[in-house]
Design a protein around this motif. Structure first.
Motif, PDB file in Angstrom:
ATOM      1  N   LYS A  69       0.824  -1.209   0.000  1.00  0.00           N
ATOM      2  CA  LYS A  69       0.000   0.000   0.000  1.00  0.00           C
ATOM      3  C   LYS A  69       0.855   1.254   0.000  1.00  0.00           C
ATOM      4  O   LYS A  69       0.606   2.199  -0.779  1.00  0.00           O
ATOM      5  N   THR A  73       0.959   3.951  -3.123  1.00  0.00           N
ATOM      6  CA  THR A  73       0.523   5.330  -2.859  1.00  0.00           C
ATOM      7  C   THR A  73       1.619   6.330  -3.184  1.00  0.00           C
ATOM      8  O   THR A  73       1.375   7.380  -3.791  1.00  0.00           O
ATOM      9  N   LYS A  78       1.078  10.534  -4.289  1.00  0.00           N
ATOM     10  CA  LYS A  78       0.456  10.966  -3.032  1.00  0.00           C
ATOM     11  C   LYS A  78       1.479  10.814  -1.914  1.00  0.00           C
ATOM     12  O   LYS A  78       1.519   9.795  -1.226  1.00  0.00           O
TER      13      LYS A  78
END
Length: 365
Positions: A69, A73, A78
């Motif tokens: 994750k 990301t 981000k």
């Protein structure tokens, strides 16, 4: 969020601009008093890293329970939501090795059997007495068949006892390097160097320095316990450096087995930093659980050992899940590539540990 008491004046001490609120709009410095309580040194560090806004704890939560994750990301752009990969790795590495230095995960007896010489002497005397009695029985003219079988069994037990005694001697950490200890069959450096001058080998660049260090320690009369203690301490001191050197190698293996146009080396580096941060954090948790087993009840220790096994297997499965979610390859292909990478890195890591052990041994004084 405030890291200290704010100044009443509105001029920035760094650049002189007017500060309307907490931070200077020109340079970003916080407008706080220059003198703070002593504990501010520590709380400021923790606040800067954790932000107390959930960034740090959210990062740890995703790192542990959502494989891949953080990498996905970050590569999507981000990058304010979670702690940056390099900062995360350095912080977890620092905390892990700092705690290991203060609270060693495993205790080792470096003194050996210095206080057990009396028990050893008694055992050897009993073995000698038993052997004498057996010899006297053998000399009797009449001896039953059952006596013969019994004597054979006792002889076997005596041989096993003698073998166990030799094994115990090999683990006697108080024993010094004397003439019984040899390196490649040589008892001193002069004979070793003479033999190597006549028959050099391609691995002498490693073999010769190790041999010289062995003979140097032997001349000093160093015990096996002292060598082991120094070896572990130096290896532990060098381990963070070795892991940091290994990071680009791990990323290089990823780069080899993936599309060069789609995935840059930078992308593999981010995956590597997150994965190694997870491994360090997992190892820290594993060591903490192991420490608990030494101070808890037997029934609770069984549950803790079960959790340790779950954590161990999860750390292996974690890589395959993270690899699949980050690189978006077909399940079977991802598993095959992951298995190959796992095998490559397994042998590479063994090579790293061996190299670390050799370097650490050469650094013993």
């Amino acid at each position: 969020m405030s890291h200290g008491k704010l100044r009443e004046e509105k001029d920035c001490l760094n650049c002189g601009h007017i500060v309307e609120e907490h931070y200077c709009p020109h340079c970003g410095q916080q407008n706080i008093e220059t003198r703070q309580p002593f504990h501010y040194l520590f709380t400021h560090f923790i606040e800067d890293f954790t932000h107390y806004d959930g960034q740090f704890w959210g990062t740890l939560k995703n790192l542990l329970f959502k494989p891949g994750k953080l990498t996905t990301t970050y590569l999507e752009g981000k990058r304010q939501k979670f702690v940056p990969p390099v900062k995360l790795y350095i912080f977890i590495s620092f905390i892990t090795f700092f705690l290991f230095a203060v609270f060693p995960p495993f205790s080792i007896d470096f003194e050996g059997k210095k206080n057990a010489e009396k028990e050893k002497t008694i055992s050897l005397n009993r073995l000698a007495e038993t052997s004498e009695k057996l010899d006297s029985i053998r000399t009797e003219e009449k001896m039953k068949g059952t006596d013969s079988v019994t004597i054979s069994k006792v002889n076997a037990l005596l041989k096993d006892s003698a073998r166990l005694s030799d094994i115990e001697d090999s683990f006697d950490m108080s024993k010094k390097l004397d003439d019984d200890f040899k390196f490649n069959g040589y008892t001193n450096q002069k004979s070793f160097d003479s033999a190597k001058a006549k028959n050099p080998a391609f691995y002498d660049f490693i073999n010769v320095p190790v041999a010289h260090k062995f003979f140097e320690l032997k001349e000093k009369g160093v015990s096996k316990g002292e060598i082991l203690k120094n070896l572990i301490e130096i290896s532990f001191h060098n381990l963070p450096k070795a892991l940091f050197i290994y990071l680009p190698m791990f990323a290089f293996f990823l780069w080899i087995f993936h599309n060069k146009k789609k995935w840059w080396y930078f992308d593999h580096g981010i995956f590597t930093l997150h994965y190694f941060s997870f491994l360090l954090l997992t190892f820290l948790l594993f060591s903490f659980l192991y420490k608990l087993t030494t101070v808890t009840h037997t029934s609770i220790s069984i549950i803790i050992y079960l959790l340790m096994n779950v954590l161990f297997f999860y750390s292996i499965i974690y890589f395959f899940i993270a690899h699949y979610k980050v690189y978006h390859t077909h399940g079977v292909i991802s598993f095959i590539i992951g298995s190959i990478l796992f095998m490559f890195n397994f042998f590479a890591f063994i090579f790293l540990v061996i190299g670390l052990g050799v370097v650490s041994f050469l650094m013993i004084h």
